[in-house]
Scaffold this active site. Structure first.
Site, mmCIF file in Angstrom:
data_model
loop_
_atom_site.group_PDB
_atom_site.id
_atom_site.type_symbol
_atom_site.label_atom_id
_atom_site.label_comp_id
_atom_site.label_asym_id
_atom_site.label_seq_id
_atom_site.Cartn_x
_atom_site.Cartn_y
_atom_site.Cartn_z
ATOM 1 N N SER A 47 6.105 -9.683 5.000
ATOM 2 C CA SER A 47 7.102 -8.179 5.120
ATOM 3 C C SER A 47 7.134 -8.039 7.324
ATOM 4 O O SER A 47 8.132 -7.289 7.929
ATOM 5 C CB SER A 47 7.327 -7.502 4.275
ATOM 6 O OG SER A 47 5.924 -6.600 4.791
ATOM 7 N N GLU A 48 6.180 -7.882 7.386
ATOM 8 C CA GLU A 48 5.432 -7.228 8.608
ATOM 9 C C GLU A 48 4.646 -8.583 9.366
ATOM 10 O O GLU A 48 3.685 -8.517 9.053
ATOM 11 C CB GLU A 48 4.953 -6.387 8.753
ATOM 12 C CG GLU A 48 6.422 -5.271 7.785
ATOM 13 C CD GLU A 48 5.475 -3.541 8.627
ATOM 14 O OE1 GLU A 48 5.523 -2.886 9.398
ATOM 15 O OE2 GLU A 48 5.136 -3.275 7.290
ATOM 16 N N ARG B 175 -6.668 3.576 5.469
ATOM 17 C CA ARG B 175 -7.855 4.047 4.813
ATOM 18 C C ARG B 175 -8.353 2.672 4.256
ATOM 19 O O ARG B 175 -9.111 2.335 3.675
ATOM 20 C CB ARG B 175 -6.976 5.005 3.667
ATOM 21 C CG ARG B 175 -6.470 6.121 4.310
ATOM 22 C CD ARG B 175 -6.381 6.707 2.956
ATOM 23 N NE ARG B 175 -7.914 6.631 2.063
ATOM 24 C CZ ARG B 175 -7.336 7.831 1.106
ATOM 25 N NH1 ARG B 175 -6.325 8.336 0.970
ATOM 26 N NH2 ARG B 175 -8.574 8.190 -0.109
ATOM 27 N N GLY B 176 -8.030 1.488 4.675
ATOM 28 C CA GLY B 176 -8.512 0.184 4.444
ATOM 29 C C GLY B 176 -8.784 -0.642 2.755
ATOM 30 O O GLY B 176 -8.896 -1.403 2.934
ATOM 31 N N VAL B 177 -6.835 -0.261 2.667
ATOM 32 C CA VAL B 177 -6.759 -0.329 1.143
ATOM 33 C C VAL B 177 -6.558 -2.073 1.440
ATOM 34 O O VAL B 177 -6.857 -2.439 0.681
ATOM 35 C CB VAL B 177 -5.719 0.042 1.184
ATOM 36 C CG1 VAL B 177 -5.238 -0.491 -0.568
ATOM 37 C CG2 VAL B 177 -6.395 1.792 0.548
ATOM 38 N N VAL C 132 0.655 -1.596 0.373
ATOM 39 C CA VAL C 132 -0.131 0.108 0.026
ATOM 40 C C VAL C 132 0.938 1.006 0.063
ATOM 41 O O VAL C 132 2.198 1.338 1.231
ATOM 42 C CB VAL C 132 -1.059 -0.176 2.106
ATOM 43 C CG1 VAL C 132 -1.874 1.299 1.372
ATOM 44 C CG2 VAL C 132 -1.471 -1.057 1.036
ATOM 45 N N TYR D 241 -0.772 -9.467 9.309
ATOM 46 C CA TYR D 241 -1.838 -10.647 8.875
ATOM 47 C C TYR D 241 -2.380 -11.547 10.072
ATOM 48 O O TYR D 241 -3.564 -11.957 9.483
ATOM 49 C CB TYR D 241 -0.351 -11.521 7.471
ATOM 50 C CG TYR D 241 -0.269 -10.772 6.571
ATOM 51 C CD1 TYR D 241 -1.008 -10.521 5.179
ATOM 52 C CD2 TYR D 241 1.559 -10.194 6.509
ATOM 53 C CE1 TYR D 241 -0.375 -9.664 4.007
ATOM 54 C CE2 TYR D 241 1.529 -9.148 5.636
ATOM 55 C CZ TYR D 241 0.587 -8.835 4.011
ATOM 56 O OH TYR D 241 0.897 -8.559 3.578
ATOM 57 N N THR E 206 -7.054 -4.390 3.907
ATOM 58 C CA THR E 206 -8.515 -5.167 3.960
ATOM 59 C C THR E 206 -9.316 -5.152 3.311
ATOM 60 O O THR E 206 -9.920 -6.652 3.050
ATOM 61 C CB THR E 206 -8.876 -4.340 5.439
ATOM 62 O OG1 THR E 206 -8.467 -4.069 6.686
ATOM 63 C CG2 THR E 206 -10.513 -5.493 5.630
ATOM 64 N N PHE F 214 7.983 -16.141 -2.688
ATOM 65 C CA PHE F 214 7.435 -15.960 -3.328
ATOM 66 C C PHE F 214 6.655 -14.729 -3.434
ATOM 67 O O PHE F 214 6.875 -14.172 -2.652
ATOM 68 C CB PHE F 214 6.412 -17.345 -3.661
ATOM 69 C CG PHE F 214 5.792 -17.112 -2.446
ATOM 70 C CD1 PHE F 214 4.965 -16.574 -2.165
ATOM 71 C CD2 PHE F 214 6.768 -17.937 -1.526
ATOM 72 C CE1 PHE F 214 3.562 -16.648 -1.266
ATOM 73 C CE2 PHE F 214 5.304 -18.346 -0.757
ATOM 74 C CZ PHE F 214 4.265 -17.678 -0.510
#
Length: 429
Positions: A127-128, A100-102, A93, A132, A104, A429
């Site tokens: 990555s973080e 901003r909910g992107v 993102v 998740y 999700t 991947f």
């Protein structure tokens, strides 16, 4: 966020499938989100591997500000089945559009599509990792890294070698061009996939990934090398290692480094021969490997395991998209007869009680919805962590993440969900 549209309004965010013509702008935005620019060779590989029909973007007007993709993998699970699995990838993102909910919206759309495709599992490398878990992904495998002072260790001979004596050693080592040896190495790799949960069957095109060797990413190392372990009687390939070397000269002489990319072996003798080779290369004194299974034979092959300086890091996160299908598709290490009460806010079709039954390690499992009283209560995230046998349900219960509702159920479940071989993700991947 608006529904997918061919021409998004300039004043709203729009989520829609990726068009092939938009790939470069979409990937540019991903590189911005990660704060890095990849080597042209790596970018070209990912472009060729991208499944456009499984890729999503969020646009702010004409500008891509979010991305998520999936690869159509097949992954080994306990018992040797290799299941269709969505490999979640290229998630990012733009820094201007966080919170901003992107993300999700992307995860919601993607998991709905995976569900519609009938894939029981989705996996990712985070990555973080903190991100998740709220989407139901649980940490299911770890990877081992080592940094070995090679002069301080020796490789132990296998029992077979001791019985026959070195003059009858059947393993012969031979250097080979990595590209020319790739087809034979891929065939050996494919035979190993069902033997370890978490391994990915490589589809056409993915054989290029282990050979990727951009000069800009070598960090002073030479070009990729490949050594083959062959049966000296008939030339059969028994194993291979891919690596590179960096020679460093100091006042006391050469102090180079070996960077091990991959070691694959079909038997203990070839495994020992390959590691003995890597730990005895001239002009080097350090051997580094970043991604080994946590139960790799190297831990027991060397004379002093402390000199490996082992470290463990998170690797594969697993998400059960279809709880029933996923649980009946693997085998269990012991007989199991349990009712699991599963919570799944993000994929509500999984929420409820599931009766899991299997007669033993080689028996097919059954898993169906039920109204019977529950024996264990857990979220789909913890179920994902335990699915490949790499995380103990008892350990998760110790952290307060699994609740035992019937005395003895936790021990039964922890034993059954375990597996003799640790799960392992062999490549990115």
């Amino acid at each position: 966020m608006t529904q997918p549209a061919d021409t998004p309004p300039q004043d709203a965010l729009s989520l829609r499938p990726l068009a092939a013509a938009d790939w470069d702008a979409w990937y540019d935005a991903l590189e911005v989100a990660f704060g890095e620019q990849e080597a042209p060779e790596r970018r070209s590989l990912w472009r060729g591997l991208t499944e456009v029909d499984r890729s999503l973007g969020v646009w702010d007007g004409a500008v891509p500000v979010g991305s998520a993709g999936a690869f159509s993998f097949r992954m080994a699970v306990p018992g040797g089945a290799v299941l269709p699995t969505a490999g979640v990838t290229m998630v990012g993102v733009a820094p201007t559009h966080r919170r901003r909910g992107v993300l999700t919206a992307l995860m919601r759309h993607q998991l709905d599509e995976v569900h519609e495709r009938g894939e029981a599992l989705a996996v990712l490398v985070a990555s973080e990792p903190a991100i998740y878990g709220r989407y139901g992904y649980g940490l299911a495998s770890w990877q081992l890294g080592v940094r070995v002072e090679r002069s301080r260790v020796t490789v132990r001979r296998s029992a077979a070698e001791r019985e026959r004596g070195t003059e009858l050693d059947r393993v012969r080592l031979r250097l080979a061009d990595p590209a020319r040896a790739a087809a034979a190495c891929e065939r050996l790799y494919a035979r190993r996939v069902p033997l370890r949960p978490g391994m990915l069957a490589r589809r056409p095109g993915w054989e290029r990934l282990p050979l990727l060797d951009p000069p800009a990413e070598r960090k002073g190392h030479g070009a990729l090398q490949c050594v083959l372990a062959e049966d000296r009687r008939d030339g059969e390939l028994l194993g291979y290692a891919r690596y590179s070397t960096k020679v460093v000269w100091r006042e006391g002489g050469a102090a180079g480094e070996v960077r091990v990319r991959e070691v694959t072996a079909a038997d203990p003798e070839s495994c020992a021969a390959l590691w003995a080779y890597l730990l005895d290369l001239d002009l080097t004194d350090t051997v580094v490997a970043e991604n080994l299974p946590v139960d790799d034979p190297l831990l027991h092959l060397v004379s002093d395991p402390r000199r490996l300086r082992p470290r463990v890091s998170d690797a594969l996160f697993v998400r059960l998209v279809e709880v029933g299908d996923a649980l009946r598709s693997r085998h269990y290490a012991a007989p199991v007869d349990l009712v699991l009460e599963v919570a799944d806010e993000f994929c509500p079709w999984n929420t409820g009680r599931w009766h899991l039954h299997a007669a033993g390690p080689n028996a097919a499992a059954a898993c169906e919805p039920t109204d019977a009283p529950a024996d264990l209560a857990l979220s789909v995230r913890e179920l994902g962590s335990a699915y490949l046998g790499g995380s103990s349900l008892a350990a998760l219960a110790g952290a307060g993440l699994v609740r035992e509702l019937r005395a003895g159920a936790l021990a039964e479940a922890a034993h059954a969900f375990g597996w003799p071989v640790a799960p392992w993700l062999p490549h990115e991947f």
